[in-house]
Design an enzyme around this catalytic site. Structure first.
Site: not given
Length: 355
Positions: A39, A325, A328
């Site tokens: 990610s 979040d 991240h």
């Protein structure tokens, strides 16, 4: 024009034209960017997958161009985009599986990364995302499409002169090891398995023509908001054991990268430490204008990985937060890390400088 006038004109041309020509040559030296892994680099490949590991919904993308949730695990752009811009390629790097991907986007590169993926195939299976082997298969498909568009010779040039980014290991350590393997094998054994998998992957890229590869370290996993909550105790400190495991893996990975570079001819493969600059930012946030390092802008991270980032749980301004979040960083924090990486790697870039 007399002799002296022509001489002055010639000197002026040399003084101003050489830097311009040099810049043009350098910018053309890296024609495209490709990213693989998790990610940190995913720009939207998970959007149409049957997985919970996706973020193509608000408030993700709130600070992206047009405020669009593109599937990036961030409030704005991520390192795939920022490095592409810094190299003078594009302001963003499209996802290969983006339904809006245009044919004309292919020659300048794409992202194959998939949020939730890892080096261990079990990691991808558990989260229903693209494994590294699947990403490699998509890259092979891409090469075929590229050849059809630009021809064999130009395609070979693009493949061999482009920059490749790999970010993997974060989910293997933070998720898979603790969820399924922690009681079955020592971490050192698992780390060795991960490094072997990463080595095999980069060698496969080499066989396909890649010659310039950046292998990113993990983040300081114990300092992520979710990591603090799960393993940082009541005070939510940076979880020392998790960070030690990340450092152990990073050290092994760095050694493996150096070994591969010495074994394979004409292979500019580098281990890129993103752990240290992000940890430095976490430890000294005020110097860069950040106020909050323990909580996230969206979902706060106070309740671990299960806490969702929603429109009801988002802060009003992400610029003072290191993390967007539970796992991240924000675009602003990414800019700091990318700037540090580009300075230390001494890779040719355009005039873009992130502050």
């Amino acid at each position: 024009m007399d002799h002296w006038g022509r001489l002055v004109t010639f000197i002026v041309f040399i003084l101003f034209a050489i830097p311009v020509l040099k810049t043009a040559a350098e910018n053309g030296h890296i024609p495209a960017l490709f990213s693989f892994g998790d990610s940190i680099l995913d720009t939207g490949n998970n959007n149409n997958l049957a997985t919970l590991s996706k973020c193509n919904y608000p408030p993700y993308g709130r600070d992206f161009y047009g405020g669009i949730a593109t599937g990036r695990f961030c409030n704005g752009r991520n390192p795939s985009d920022l490095i592409a811009e810094a190299l003078g390629i594009n302001a963003t790097l499209p996802a290969y599986l983006d339904s809006n991907l245009r044919t004309e986007d292919l020659p300048t590169g794409v992202s194959f990364a998939s949020g939730g993926s890892g080096i261990d195939s079990l990691t991808s299976q558990l989260q229903g995302v693209l494994s590294l082997s699947t990403q490699l298969g998509l890259f092979k498909d891409y090469i075929g499409r590229l050849r059809a568009i630009v021809g064999q010779q130009r395609a070979s040039y693009i493949i061999s002169n482009s920059l490749y980014l790999i970010s993997a290991g974060n989910n293997d350590i933070a998720f898979t090891y603790y969820a399924t393997l922690g009681q079955l094998q020592p971490f050192s054994s698992y780390a060795n398995t991960l490094v072997e998998g990463a080595s095999s992957f980069v060698k496969s890229l080499y066989e396909l023509g890649a010659r310039r590869v950046f292998v990113l370290s993990t983040l300081p996993l114990g300092c992520l908001p979710g990591g603090r909550t799960v393993a940082g105790g009541p005070l939510r400190i940076c979880a020392p054991i998790v960070n030690q495991q990340a450092q152990f893996f990073n050290g092994k990975l760095s050694s493996a990268v150096n070994s591969i570079r010495s074994d394979l001819p004409n292979f500019d493969i580098r281990f890129i430490d993103v752990y240290t600059p992000l940890l430095n930012l976490i430890q000294n946030p005020l110097s860069e204008g950040f106020m909050d390092v323990g909580e996230a802008c969206c979902g706060s991270g106070l309740f671990g990985e299960s806490e969702a980032c929603t429109l009801l749980s988002v802060c009003s301004d992400a610029s003072s937060y290191v993390f967007w979040d539970f796992a991240h960083p924000t675009e602003k924090a990414y800019k700091f890390v990318v700037s540090s990486v580009l300075r230390s790697s001494n890779v040719t870039t355009s005039s873009v400088v992130y502050n």
